[in-house]
Write a protein that holds these residues in place. Structure first.
Motif, PDB file in Angstrom:
ATOM      1  N   ASP A  82     -10.354  -1.867   5.469  1.00 13.68           N
ATOM      2  CA  ASP A  82      -9.915  -0.217   6.040  1.00 13.68           C
ATOM      3  C   ASP A  82      -8.675  -0.072   6.354  1.00 13.68           C
ATOM      4  OD1 ASP A  82     -11.064  -1.214   8.259  1.00 13.68           O
ATOM      5  OD2 ASP A  82     -12.834  -1.161   7.643  1.00 13.68           O
ATOM      6  N   ARG A  83      -8.851   1.338   7.723  1.00 18.09           N
ATOM      7  CA  ARG A  83      -7.929   1.987   8.720  1.00 18.09           C
ATOM      8  C   ARG A  83      -7.515   1.141   9.051  1.00 18.09           C
ATOM      9  NH1 ARG A  83      -8.373   7.730  10.567  1.00 18.09           N
ATOM     10  NH2 ARG A  83      -6.504   8.750   8.435  1.00 18.09           N
ATOM     11  N   SER A  84      -8.258   0.191  10.022  1.00 21.85           N
ATOM     12  CA  SER A  84      -8.466  -1.304  11.006  1.00 21.85           C
ATOM     13  C   SER A  84      -8.354  -1.792  10.638  1.00 21.85           C
ATOM     14  CB  SER A  84     -10.028  -1.452  11.843  1.00 21.85           C
ATOM     15  OG  SER A  84     -10.615  -1.512  10.865  1.00 21.85           O
ATOM     16  N   THR A  85      -7.946  -3.153   9.516  1.00 20.40           N
ATOM     17  CA  THR A  85      -7.038  -4.013   8.946  1.00 20.40           C
ATOM     18  C   THR A  85      -6.078  -4.542   9.452  1.00 20.40           C
ATOM     19  OG1 THR A  85      -9.050  -3.700   7.265  1.00 20.40           O
ATOM     20  CG2 THR A  85      -7.074  -5.820   7.137  1.00 20.40           C
ATOM     21  N   LEU A  86      -6.225  -5.287   9.990  1.00 19.02           N
ATOM     22  CA  LEU A  86      -4.756  -6.191  10.551  1.00 19.02           C
ATOM     23  C   LEU A  86      -4.293  -7.007   9.446  1.00 19.02           C
ATOM     24  CD1 LEU A  86      -5.223  -6.404  14.101  1.00 19.02           C
ATOM     25  CD2 LEU A  86      -4.363  -5.121  13.405  1.00 19.02           C
ATOM     26  N   PHE A  87      -3.123  -6.219   8.679  1.00 23.89           N
ATOM     27  CA  PHE A  87      -2.391  -6.873   7.785  1.00 23.89           C
ATOM     28  C   PHE A  87      -0.657  -8.055   7.753  1.00 23.89           C
ATOM     29  CE2 PHE A  87      -4.486  -2.833   5.649  1.00 23.89           C
ATOM     30  CZ  PHE A  87      -5.232  -3.371   4.669  1.00 23.89           C
ATOM     31  N   ASP A  88      -1.350  -8.968   7.730  1.00 22.68           N
ATOM     32  CA  ASP A  88       0.162  -9.609   7.211  1.00 22.68           C
ATOM     33  C   ASP A  88       1.335  -9.003   7.051  1.00 22.68           C
ATOM     34  OD1 ASP A  88       2.154 -11.831   7.667  1.00 22.68           O
ATOM     35  OD2 ASP A  88       0.440 -13.410   5.881  1.00 22.68           O
ATOM     36  N   LEU A  89       1.718  -8.994   8.124  1.00 22.93           N
ATOM     37  CA  LEU A  89       3.350  -8.041   7.082  1.00 22.93           C
ATOM     38  C   LEU A  89       4.294  -9.140   6.559  1.00 22.93           C
ATOM     39  CD1 LEU A  89       3.735  -5.535   9.985  1.00 22.93           C
ATOM     40  CD2 LEU A  89       2.730  -5.338   8.186  1.00 22.93           C
ATOM     41  N   SER A  90       4.224 -10.460   7.043  1.00 23.01           N
ATOM     42  CA  SER A  90       4.873 -11.100   5.932  1.00 23.01           C
ATOM     43  C   SER A  90       6.453 -11.248   6.804  1.00 23.01           C
ATOM     44  CB  SER A  90       5.179 -11.271   4.686  1.00 23.01           C
ATOM     45  OG  SER A  90       5.475 -12.347   4.150  1.00 23.01           O
ATOM     46  N   GLY A  91       7.654 -11.303   5.810  1.00 24.16           N
ATOM     47  CA  GLY A  91       8.799 -10.696   6.301  1.00 24.16           C
ATOM     48  C   GLY A  91       9.136  -9.162   7.089  1.00 24.16           C
ATOM     49  N   VAL A  92       8.524  -8.305   6.380  1.00 24.01           N
ATOM     50  CA  VAL A  92       8.604  -7.278   7.005  1.00 24.01           C
ATOM     51  C   VAL A  92       8.695  -7.560   9.020  1.00 24.01           C
ATOM     52  CG1 VAL A  92       7.776  -4.974   8.077  1.00 24.01           C
ATOM     53  CG2 VAL A  92       7.207  -6.116   5.548  1.00 24.01           C
ATOM     54  N   SER A  93       8.152  -8.560   9.423  1.00 23.52           N
ATOM     55  CA  SER A  93       7.812  -8.948  10.732  1.00 23.52           C
ATOM     56  C   SER A  93       9.407  -8.532  10.859  1.00 23.52           C
ATOM     57  CB  SER A  93       7.699 -10.143  10.843  1.00 23.52           C
ATOM     58  OG  SER A  93       6.224 -10.084  10.539  1.00 23.52           O
ATOM     59  N   SER A  94      10.687  -9.512  10.669  1.00 20.60           N
ATOM     60  CA  SER A  94      11.990  -9.147  10.568  1.00 20.60           C
ATOM     61  C   SER A  94      12.295  -7.993  11.136  1.00 20.60           C
ATOM     62  CB  SER A  94      13.209 -10.255   9.622  1.00 20.60           C
ATOM     63  OG  SER A  94      12.453 -11.788   8.981  1.00 20.60           O
ATOM     64  N   SER A  95      12.100  -6.958  10.394  1.00 22.00           N
ATOM     65  CA  SER A  95      12.900  -5.690  10.645  1.00 22.00           C
ATOM     66  C   SER A  95      12.277  -5.147  11.767  1.00 22.00           C
ATOM     67  CB  SER A  95      12.057  -4.629   9.746  1.00 22.00           C
ATOM     68  OG  SER A  95      12.780  -5.676   7.641  1.00 22.00           O
ATOM     69  N   LEU A  96      10.976  -5.630  12.013  1.00 24.54           N
ATOM     70  CA  LEU A  96      10.469  -4.974  13.643  1.00 24.54           C
ATOM     71  C   LEU A  96      11.186  -5.701  14.771  1.00 24.54           C
ATOM     72  CD1 LEU A  96       6.734  -5.291  12.668  1.00 24.54           C
ATOM     73  CD2 LEU A  96       8.107  -3.592  11.894  1.00 24.54           C
ATOM     74  N   SER A  97      11.904  -7.046  14.342  1.00 20.13           N
ATOM     75  CA  SER A  97      12.970  -7.599  15.217  1.00 20.13           C
ATOM     76  C   SER A  97      13.471  -6.547  15.929  1.00 20.13           C
ATOM     77  CB  SER A  97      12.791  -8.902  15.088  1.00 20.13           C
ATOM     78  OG  SER A  97      13.712  -8.806  13.912  1.00 20.13           O
ATOM     79  N   ASN A  98      14.488  -6.226  15.026  1.00 20.48           N
ATOM     80  CA  ASN A  98      15.461  -5.056  15.199  1.00 20.48           C
ATOM     81  C   ASN A  98      14.883  -3.948  16.023  1.00 20.48           C
ATOM     82  OD1 ASN A  98      16.218  -2.300  13.719  1.00 20.48           O
ATOM     83  ND2 ASN A  98      17.384  -3.931  14.043  1.00 20.48           N
ATOM     84  N   LEU A  99      14.069  -3.969  15.584  1.00 15.71           N
ATOM     85  CA  LEU A  99      13.313  -2.874  16.647  1.00 15.71           C
ATOM     86  C   LEU A  99      13.264  -3.185  18.441  1.00 15.71           C
ATOM     87  CD1 LEU A  99      11.608   0.284  16.866  1.00 15.71           C
ATOM     88  CD2 LEU A  99       9.688  -0.615  16.445  1.00 15.71           C
ATOM     89  N   ALA A 100      12.788  -4.029  18.270  1.00 15.40           N
ATOM     90  CA  ALA A 100      12.909  -4.927  19.544  1.00 15.40           C
ATOM     91  C   ALA A 100      14.035  -4.923  20.127  1.00 15.40           C
ATOM     92  CB  ALA A 100      12.069  -6.255  19.447  1.00 15.40           C
ATOM     93  N   LEU A 101      14.797  -5.829  19.284  1.00 18.60           N
ATOM     94  CA  LEU A 101      16.481  -5.612  19.963  1.00 18.60           C
ATOM     95  C   LEU A 101      16.457  -4.422  20.537  1.00 18.60           C
ATOM     96  CD1 LEU A 101      18.890  -7.264  20.569  1.00 18.60           C
ATOM     97  CD2 LEU A 101      19.972  -7.141  18.491  1.00 18.60           C
ATOM     98  N   GLY A 102      17.006  -3.001  19.688  1.00 17.90           N
ATOM     99  CA  GLY A 102      17.478  -1.975  19.656  1.00 17.90           C
ATOM    100  C   GLY A 102      16.847  -1.412  21.147  1.00 17.90           C
ATOM    101  N   ARG A 103      15.577  -1.956  21.095  1.00 16.26           N
ATOM    102  CA  ARG A 103      14.752  -1.328  23.008  1.00 16.26           C
ATOM    103  C   ARG A 103      15.354  -2.349  24.125  1.00 16.26           C
ATOM    104  NH1 ARG A 103      13.564   2.665  26.216  1.00 16.26           N
ATOM    105  NH2 ARG A 103      11.233   1.429  27.503  1.00 16.26           N
ATOM    106  N   ALA A 104      15.226  -3.753  23.458  1.00 14.85           N
ATOM    107  CA  ALA A 104      16.042  -4.533  24.791  1.00 14.85           C
ATOM    108  C   ALA A 104      17.286  -4.251  25.399  1.00 14.85           C
ATOM    109  CB  ALA A 104      15.755  -6.088  24.077  1.00 14.85           C
TER     110      ALA A 104
END
Length: 362
Positions: A82-104
Motif C-alpha cells: 500500500d501507500r505506506s510500503t517502503l519498496f526496495d529500489l535496487s539500482g534506482v538508488s544510484s540515480s538518487l546519488s546524483n540528486l545528492a551530489l547536486g545538492r552537495a
C-alpha cells in the motif's frame, strides 16, 4: 491504508472519491487527482494494465504511480502492498546519488562535478600517492561509469567468486574495496558499468557533512521534497547508497517530478537547473540501444523501442523491475516498483510503460 483505497483511477471512473471529494488525498499533498480522460488518456487501456498486473501475481510488479501534467492520474498497489510500503529500489538508488551530489555542490560541500575525488577521501591519501592516476578520477567520471577502476560485474554470476558485487558485499570496508581496485584504463576513457560507485560519492559527502550521509539525505535532499520516510541499508557499517535505498512509490515519483521540472519544486529551485539538465543529457553512448547520463539511463537515438515523436525519455532502473521514467515532452512521470530478481517475468516495467501507459495517451 487498504489497497482498494489507493486505486485512484478506478474510483475516478465512477465519479466518486475514496478521499471524500478532496482534490488532494490524505497522505499525498503534492498533486491534485485528475481523471485520466481529462488529460487525453484512455482509461480503458489503464484499466487493462491494472488487470494485467493483478492476474500475474508472480511477475514482480508491486506498485504503479502515474503523474501527468502535474496531476496524479493512476496509483495502485498490488499483492498486499500500500501507500505506506517502503519498496526496495535496487539500482534506482544510484540515480538518487546524483540528486545528492547536486545538492552537495549547491551547498558548497563539493566544488563541482569536475573536482577530483581524492580531495574528499583523506583516509586514502597514500593510495592516491602510490597510484597517482587515481587522482584524475572526478565526480563526473563516477557518474558516467568512466572511473577507469577495474570492475567485473556482468561477465560472471552475481554470486560468483569473481564478481566484484559479491566481493564488495563480503568486504569489511566498501570504500576501501573500491578505491584500491587497480586502474585498467585512463579515467574518462571507457564506460564500464559499476553499480557500487555511488558508495564513493556518499563517502565524499559524508566527509564534508558533520551529521553523516543518511542525515544529509533526510535534511538536505529528501526533506525538501517532503519525503520523510525512507531507509538506506547498512552492511556492517557500510552505507549502501548504491542499491540499498527504500521508499514509497509516491515519494519516488516526487524525485522524478523534480527532474521533470529541472530542479524546481513548486517555485523553489532545490537543485541547480543546469546540473539537473546535464544529469539527464546523454553523456555516454553505450551500445546500439542505450545511452547514459549522470547516473540516469537514456534510450539511444537508434532505439525505436518506445516509438515516440521525441527521444527525451530518461529513467532510473533496478534489477527487480523497479523503474522511474520521466518523459518531458508529455509531462509524464511513471514510478514502478517490483521485487522479482530472477529475470523470469513476462510483464516487465518497460512494457508496462510502452504497451499501456504510453499507449493510453491519445
Amino acid at each position: 491504508m487498504m489497497k482498494t483505497t489507493c486505486k485512484i483511477l478506478a474510483i475516478l471512473l465512477f465519479n466518486t472519491s475514496c478521499f471524500y471529494n478532496d482534490s488532494i488525498p490524505p497522505d499525498q499533498n503534492v498533486w491534485p487527482v485528475a481523471n485520466p480522460g481529462d488529460l487525453n488518456m484512455n482509461t480503458e487501456v489503464l484499466m487493462a494494465m491494472d488487470s494485467a498486473v493483478n492476474i500475474h501475481p508472480n511477475e514482480g510488479i508491486t506498485s504503479i504511480v502515474v503523474v501527468k501534467e502535474g496531476s496524479l492520474v493512476f496509483e495502485n498497489y498490488y499483492f498486499g502492498n500500500d501507500r505506506s510500503t517502503l519498496f526496495d529500489l535496487s539500482g534506482v538508488s544510484s540515480s538518487l546519488s546524483n540528486l545528492a551530489l547536486g545538492r552537495a555542490i549547491d551547498m558548497g560541500l563539493i566544488t563541482s562535478v569536475d573536482d577530483s575525488l581524492y580531495k574528499y577521501l583523506p583516509a586514502f591519501a597514500q593510495e592516491f600517492e602510490d597510484f597517482p592516476l587515481k587522482k584524475n578520477i572526478t565526480f563526473e567520471h563516477l557518474m558516467t561509469m568512466k572511473s577507469g577502476l577495474s570492475w567485473n560485474e556482468f561477465s560472471t554470476a552475481f554470486d560468483g567468486q569473481e564478481n566484484d558485487i559479491d566481493r564488495i558485499i563480503q568486504s569489511d570496508d566498501w570504500v576501501e574495496y573500491l578505491i584500491t581496485k587497480p586502474i585498467d584504463v585512463l579515467p574518462g576513457r571507457r564506460f564500464s558499468h559499476n553499480s557500487a560507485v555511488p558508495v564513493l560519492i556518499a563517502a565524499a559527502i559524508e566527509n564534508q557533512y558533520n551529521d553523516g550521509y543518511q542525515s544529509f539525505l533526510m535534511k538536505e535532499v529528501f526533506g525538501t521534497l517532503e519525503v520523510n520516510n525512507f531507509d538506506i541499508a547498512n552492511f556492517r557499517g557500510n552505507i549502501n547508497s548504491a542499491w540499498g535505498i527504500s521508499m514509497s512509490t509516491l515519494d519516488l515519483a516526487k524525485v522524478g517530478y523534480l527532474y521533470l521540472k529541472r530542479g524546481d519544486w513548486f517555485g523553489r529551485q532545490v537543485i541547480n537547473e543546469n546540473y539537473m539538465t546535464s544529469s539527464v543529457d546523454v553523456q555516454a553512448n553505450i551500445d546500439y540501444y542505450n545511452s547514459f547520463g549522470w547516473m540516469w539511463w537514456r534510450y539511444s537515438d537508434n532505439s525505436n523501442f518506445l516509438s515516440l515523436s521525441e527521444n527525451d525519455v530518461f529513467f532510473a532502473a533496478g534489477i527487480g523491475n523497479q523503474r522511474l521514467y520521466v518523459v518531458p515532452h508529455l509531462e509524464l512521470v511513471v514510478a514502478i516498483t517490483g521485487e522479482n530478481e530472477q529475470f523470469d517475468f513476462t510483464l516487465t516495467a518497460p512494457f508496462v510503460l510502452k504497451d499501456y501507459i504510453l499507449e493510453s495517451i491519445q
